[in-house]
Write a protein that holds these residues in place. Sequence first.
Motif, PDB file in Angstrom:
ATOM      1  N   GLU A 587       0.839  -1.198   0.000  1.00  0.00           N
ATOM      2  CA  GLU A 587       0.000   0.000   0.000  1.00  0.00           C
ATOM      3  C   GLU A 587       0.879   1.256   0.000  1.00  0.00           C
ATOM      4  OE1 GLU A 587      -2.126  -3.496   1.335  1.00  0.00           O
ATOM      5  OE2 GLU A 587      -0.294  -2.545   2.129  1.00  0.00           O
ATOM      6  N   ASN A 588       0.471   2.248  -0.808  1.00  0.00           N
ATOM      7  CA  ASN A 588       1.221   3.512  -0.922  1.00  0.00           C
ATOM      8  C   ASN A 588       2.690   3.265  -1.279  1.00  0.00           C
ATOM      9  OD1 ASN A 588      -1.081   5.118  -0.110  1.00  0.00           O
ATOM     10  ND2 ASN A 588      -0.655   4.445   1.995  1.00  0.00           N
ATOM     11  N   PHE A 589       2.891   2.329  -2.163  1.00  0.00           N
ATOM     12  CA  PHE A 589       4.234   1.871  -2.502  1.00  0.00           C
ATOM     13  C   PHE A 589       5.135   3.031  -2.921  1.00  0.00           C
ATOM     14  CE2 PHE A 589       6.504  -1.674  -5.205  1.00  0.00           C
ATOM     15  CZ  PHE A 589       7.661  -1.496  -4.465  1.00  0.00           C
ATOM     16  N   ASN A 590       4.713   3.787  -3.906  1.00  0.00           N
ATOM     17  CA  ASN A 590       5.576   4.853  -4.422  1.00  0.00           C
ATOM     18  C   ASN A 590       5.871   5.923  -3.381  1.00  0.00           C
ATOM     19  OD1 ASN A 590       6.339   4.308  -7.215  1.00  0.00           O
ATOM     20  ND2 ASN A 590       4.141   4.314  -7.646  1.00  0.00           N
ATOM     21  N   ALA A 591       4.911   6.232  -2.555  1.00  0.00           N
ATOM     22  CA  ALA A 591       5.151   7.244  -1.517  1.00  0.00           C
ATOM     23  C   ALA A 591       6.130   6.725  -0.471  1.00  0.00           C
ATOM     24  CB  ALA A 591       3.829   7.637  -0.852  1.00  0.00           C
ATOM     25  N   ARG A 592       5.973   5.465  -0.080  1.00  0.00           N
ATOM     26  CA  ARG A 592       6.793   4.952   1.012  1.00  0.00           C
ATOM     27  C   ARG A 592       8.248   4.700   0.619  1.00  0.00           C
ATOM     28  NH1 ARG A 592       4.098   0.136   4.186  1.00  0.00           N
ATOM     29  NH2 ARG A 592       3.318  -0.520   2.147  1.00  0.00           N
ATOM     30  N   ILE A 593       8.515   4.400  -0.657  1.00  0.00           N
ATOM     31  CA  ILE A 593       9.923   4.200  -1.016  1.00  0.00           C
ATOM     32  C   ILE A 593      10.656   5.530  -1.163  1.00  0.00           C
ATOM     33  CG2 ILE A 593       9.549   1.994  -2.136  1.00  0.00           C
ATOM     34  CD1 ILE A 593      10.083   3.667  -4.820  1.00  0.00           C
ATOM     35  N   ARG A 594       9.933   6.627  -1.147  1.00  0.00           N
ATOM     36  CA  ARG A 594      10.586   7.928  -1.211  1.00  0.00           C
ATOM     37  C   ARG A 594      10.973   8.440   0.173  1.00  0.00           C
ATOM     38  NH1 ARG A 594       7.900   7.340  -5.944  1.00  0.00           N
ATOM     39  NH2 ARG A 594       8.741   8.457  -7.759  1.00  0.00           N
ATOM     40  N   ILE A 595      10.693   7.641   1.181  1.00  0.00           N
ATOM     41  CA  ILE A 595      11.131   7.941   2.544  1.00  0.00           C
ATOM     42  C   ILE A 595      12.417   7.165   2.790  1.00  0.00           C
ATOM     43  CG2 ILE A 595      10.550   7.754   4.997  1.00  0.00           C
ATOM     44  CD1 ILE A 595       7.596   7.785   4.141  1.00  0.00           C
ATOM     45  N   ALA A 596      13.451   7.847   3.283  1.00  0.00           N
ATOM     46  CA  ALA A 596      14.747   7.202   3.507  1.00  0.00           C
ATOM     47  C   ALA A 596      14.570   5.960   4.375  1.00  0.00           C
ATOM     48  CB  ALA A 596      15.709   8.174   4.179  1.00  0.00           C
ATOM     49  N   GLY A 597      15.157   4.864   3.949  1.00  0.00           N
ATOM     50  CA  GLY A 597      15.044   3.617   4.702  1.00  0.00           C
ATOM     51  C   GLY A 597      13.906   2.736   4.254  1.00  0.00           C
ATOM     52  N   GLY A 598      12.919   3.293   3.521  1.00  0.00           N
ATOM     53  CA  GLY A 598      11.820   2.496   3.000  1.00  0.00           C
ATOM     54  C   GLY A 598      10.847   2.024   4.053  1.00  0.00           C
ATOM     55  N   PHE A 599      10.291   0.823   3.888  1.00  0.00           N
ATOM     56  CA  PHE A 599       9.249   0.323   4.783  1.00  0.00           C
ATOM     57  C   PHE A 599       9.387  -1.180   4.928  1.00  0.00           C
ATOM     58  CE2 PHE A 599       7.584   0.090   0.487  1.00  0.00           C
ATOM     59  CZ  PHE A 599       6.901  -1.116   0.450  1.00  0.00           C
TER      60      PHE A 599
END
Length: 757
Positions: A587-599
């Motif tokens: 969920e919200n893949f593209n948004a979350r990979i733009r956060i340093a460290g990912g998810f």
Amino acid sequence: MNHKRRAVPGIHHYAGPAGGWGALKATAIAVRTQMDAFDAPATLLRTNQPDGFDCPGCAWPDKEHKSTFQFCENGAKAVTWEATTKRVTPAFFAEHTVSALWEKSDFELEGYGRLTHPMKYDPQSDTFRPVEWDDAFARIGEVMRGLAPNQVEFYTSGRASNEAAFLYQLFARELGTNNFPDCSNMCHQATSVGLPRSIGIGKGTVSLEDFDQTELVISIGHNPGTNHPRMMGTLHELARRGVPIIVFNPLRETALERFADPQSVREMATYSATDIASTYYQVKAGGDAAALKGIAKHLLVLGALDHDFIATQTQGFAEFAADIAATSWEAIERESGLSRVDLENVAQIYARSRATIITYGMGITQHNKGTANVRLIADLLLLRGNIGKPGAGICPLRGHSNVQGNRTVGITEKPTAAFLDRLGTVFGFTPPTAHGHDAVQAAQAMIDGEAKALLCLGGNFAVAMPDHDKAFPALKTLDLSVHVATKLNRTHLLVGKETWLLPCLGRTELDMQRSGQQSITVEDSMSMVHASSGKLKPASPLLRSEPAIVAGIAHATLTNSNTDWLELVADYDRIRDRIEQTLPGFENFNARIRIAGGFRMPLPPTERIWPTPTGKAMFSLFDGVEENLPGEGENVLRLVTLRSHDQYNTTIYALDDRYRGVFGRRDVLFMNEADMQQLGLEHGDRVDITTALPDSQQRLNDITLVAYSIAPGTVAAYYPEANVLVPLHYLDKESGTPSYKSVPVHITLRSKEIRAL
């Protein structure tokens, strides 16, 4: 036996620690021989950074993926090997026939450098010749359309990105097959099969934060200094704060004994090191299950169980406990090669720990009971409630940097019905439901003439497989072989009727598509998904990315596809949108990979939610401790295949194995000195190795014996050279994983049969 060993060329004792100045020197040599001196520092400093690229080596996560640089010798080698200034051009291929290249070593083949042009094999000249990309795609598509879907094998290397792997599995399933032989089949398939039965998912449950809180680590069947070197920083921290690290491994490995952290100013300045293992047990090859049962047996006697956890969270304990009680100490000691006292001591330490992590590698999985081994580790953790609480859990150590991610996005020959239903809904087609081929089954299909085409998304398929005498000729009978690769390797030279080399971008390189610069994503061993973005100028302007190559072939093959393949690769966000629509957890893949460290992907067992059919964590029964291996008997030893320190999977960076004292050669067999004496052999003798299995004729000739600290009854030789000794059918029947780590063998002095004294 002579008291003084003879001198053997290239064999010298290594007295230093793992890491330290030796690692820095080795890295400097790799940089000097492969890379531009100006580019190298900036490139290495981008490794595992938020705006940089993920290391193309191991899958161990980075503690501070957000800001810091952690030195890793083998990671640096992986980067320099890919970012080399050496090139394999059309002119190179014009000067070197395939027959001549076949005579080169695997080290030499990859050492020539990066592929620069798409090439097709020309049988008349016995050379590869350059072709245009569109012509290659069109012809490959034409041949593919003329084959039945199940005649095509889709092989995947664990270095492929999530985006490339997702498109690849979509392509195969739209074509109509679930044939997905992949590198997982040869390493951690036992984890993927065993752990879901025990805890409901085929992944580990620990995070790096759990290592900060653990009170005990039990390390079984792996060599982190070579195979997952970034783990050494974590083990170093644990050892320095006094956390016991109990090691079970047939060989004494330098990195598990002492390590000098290149990040430590004190250790580097004083030439000192930290002891890693608090206790080291040299378990007999294939004896891990017996050792685990011995620990569990004494734990039951002590009554040191988490009774509430067992009662509320698990099922099958009574049967498990009865099986353990019925297993004799005589059998445990015989099969493990360890004493009852030693195993009872481990059980007592385990009983005192309030939070324990068990880490394991291919020393557990690559056996004919590999799946059962994995489940037995889970059982030992379940006895004390060590899954689903801080500082505790199971930690399978994956190899390539995205082998786990490949599985998450659909690279499996046995997809679930839920996944196929969702994939069909999102992309508007009906996926095939029949199980496909794993790696061994794919090789057998080629041998039997049933498979007609092999597509390789990276990797060195034939060399990584067992039984080269059968596997190599089979590839030459194929109608079509297609290799997406950065460098030349031996599998590429097993040319069929049509063989294509399609050069791709490496992870360190800038990936530009129509919408601009692209990032890909990977998933590490602890289920963290994060972005990777290369920065280097590509090795050739003709290189294409893995997603673009997959899309190009799919577009040319599936003429009636509902998928707009070329639009998907114009912007990788579109691929990730489709992954999000297809798979839970993204969920919200593209948004979350733009956060340093990912998810982090969902891991229900960490919350004590068990996605098993019963809704409980399941204890298992292990049958086999009392049994001998096939071929067990007089003068039979168990062979373990292993990597050298200058190696990653089938990629050989150099001919040294520094920590084991081997330099400039790979033709060695490590052997216990007492076993040598019993067989009338000596350090430095040249021997032949033969497989001691019924109806097997495998041989590896003219190997030099090296006396080493290895468990009695166990010998070790390098992978992939020793793969010739592993029959294709000698495998774990539950997972299909070849038994590279416990092959029964005879050792014969050159021209003279050796018999026991």
